[in-house]
Design an enzyme around this catalytic site. Structure first.
Site, mmCIF file in Angstrom:
data_model
loop_
_atom_site.group_PDB
_atom_site.id
_atom_site.type_symbol
_atom_site.label_atom_id
_atom_site.label_comp_id
_atom_site.label_asym_id
_atom_site.label_seq_id
_atom_site.Cartn_x
_atom_site.Cartn_y
_atom_site.Cartn_z
ATOM 1 N N CYS A 137 0.831 -1.206 0.000
ATOM 2 C CA CYS A 137 0.000 0.000 0.000
ATOM 3 C C CYS A 137 0.867 1.258 0.000
ATOM 4 O O CYS A 137 1.401 1.660 1.038
ATOM 5 C CB CYS A 137 -0.929 -0.007 1.221
ATOM 6 S SG CYS A 137 -1.987 1.449 1.291
ATOM 7 N N CYS A 140 -0.429 4.127 2.132
ATOM 8 C CA CYS A 140 -0.189 3.967 3.575
ATOM 9 C C CYS A 140 1.289 4.186 3.907
ATOM 10 O O CYS A 140 1.618 4.850 4.891
ATOM 11 C CB CYS A 140 -0.536 2.559 4.055
ATOM 12 S SG CYS A 140 -1.980 1.834 3.296
ATOM 13 N N ASP A 141 2.179 3.599 3.129
ATOM 14 C CA ASP A 141 3.588 3.530 3.531
ATOM 15 C C ASP A 141 4.539 4.375 2.684
ATOM 16 O O ASP A 141 5.729 4.466 3.001
ATOM 17 C CB ASP A 141 4.069 2.061 3.467
ATOM 18 C CG ASP A 141 3.264 1.168 4.401
ATOM 19 O OD1 ASP A 141 2.793 1.697 5.425
ATOM 20 O OD2 ASP A 141 3.097 -0.026 4.114
#
Ligand code: NDP
Length: 329
Positions: A137, A140-141
């Site tokens: 992701c 997200c990261d």
């Protein structure tokens, strides 16, 4: 003896969608039961740092956020059951669901929040380096790879969007695809090809995610050429596997309408499924946004939609008593 749990609102799944639905339903006095499933807390329990969930200035941990959401849901009156549902019957009212140990759950309404799982390449080296350079992701990261060299693996909309997204953080982004054509939408492809900081490596697959350093993290990829050219090693700091998601909908196949990718179909702008009284929220019905906060948002919508459905059903029942035939004679 068979144990039967009854509720006005049953909720399947305990990620942000399910728990938000539970908070709203409990506060509406509906005493919801949440069947938590195999991975209580959902996908956030396997991530670490979370910096994009509103309300927290400092970095928080995914598992902690889910514990707090569960505690809040219980505090306002939701009940948690740990079980795996293996059978559903939507032909009856209330709906009947069975757990794998034989426990029966009856619900006047059902909120499905069973989520989705990112697909992985299933290489041992990938498993070894998850959270240490290998992620599924970018939204997200990606932030953790500011100024680093990254690759995105895949050729669909997700991969192209993640590659474009990563240019916010990195000026060296490589898209690795196993064929010589992308399957993503044309407009996304045009943006990708026009971007000066993205390169595409065609006809390549990842053979191994290479670990190095102390503490160990991803340092390189060994790439396999699909046309048989010699394998090559490229140095990278981060790799995002973006080869699709699998929604957890097998249980509902044949019972609810699913879209062509297997996600639960809902009426646009609502969480209503093809069966009145059954609602879906979170990643099980959303293949585009897939964020904790959007899952929580649709979880809230599900509880409100279900509450409205119950109020209308109660009103119907109270005002449309079967008319008695007048006695003749
Ligand atoms: P897709 O299934 O569309 O694409 C998956 C990609 O990964 C394909 O290019 C596929 O290659 C590749 N792939 C699959 N398995 C492997 C493997 N084992 N090794 C290497 N490569 C692999 O998934 P997406 O997540 O991209 O999209 C899913 C759905 O969600 C689609 O309908 C998409 O349109 C939609 N979506 C829409 C968005 C939007 O509208 N903004 C954003 C994101 C998704 P190959 O092409 O060779 O099969």
């Amino acid at each position: 003896m068979t144990v039967t749990h009854k509720s006005r609102m049953l909720i399947l799944g305990s990620g942000p969608a399910g728990l938000t639905a539970a908070i709203y339903a409990a506060r509406a006095g509906l005493k919801p039961i949440v069947v938590q499933g195999m991975q209580p807390g959902g996908q956030l329990t396997i991530t670490t740092d979370v910096e994009n969930y509103p309300g927290f200035r400092d970095t928080i941990q995914g598992p902690w956020l889910m514990e707090e959401m569960q505690a809040q849901a219980e505090h306002v009156g939701a009940r948690m059951e740990w079980d795996q549902i293996v059978e559903v019957d939507f032909s009856r009212r209330p709906f009947v669901l069975k757990g794998d140990g034989g426990t029966v759950y009856e619900g006047d309404t059902l909120v499905i929040a069973t989520g989705a799982q990112a697909k992985w390449l299933n290489l041992p080296s990938e498993e070894h380096l998850k959270g240490r350079g290998v992620s599924a992701c970018a939204t997200c990261d990606g932030f953790f790879y500011r100024g680093k060299k990254v690759v995105v693996i895949g050729g669909g909309n997700t991969a192209v969007e993640e590659a474009l997204y990563m240019t916010n953080h990195s000026d060296d982004v490589i898209l690795i695809h196993r064929r010589d054509k992308l399957r993503s939408e044309k407009i996304l492809q045009e943006r990708l090809f026009a971007h000066p900081n993205i390169r595409v490596m065609w006809n390549r697959s990842v053979g191994t995610f290479v670990a190095g350093g102390e503490p160990e993290k991803l340092v390189a990829l060994d790439l396999v050429d699909e046309n048989g050219a010699p394998a090559e090693r490229i140095e990278v700091d981060g790799a995002f596997v973006a080869i699709g998601h699998a929604p957890a909908t097998e249980l509902f196949r044949g019972h609810l309408e699913l879209d062509s990718d297997g996600y639960i179909a809902v009426e646009p702008g609502t969480t209503r499924t093809s069966v009145p009284g059954v609602f879906a929220c979170g990643d099980v019905m959303d293949k585009i946004y897939r964020q904790a906060v959007t899952a929580a948002g649709t979880g809230c919508m599900s509880a409100l939609d279900a509450e409205k459905f119950l109020a209308e059903a109660d009103f119907e029942a109270a005002h449309h008593e079967p008319v008695r035939e007048a006695a003749v004679g």
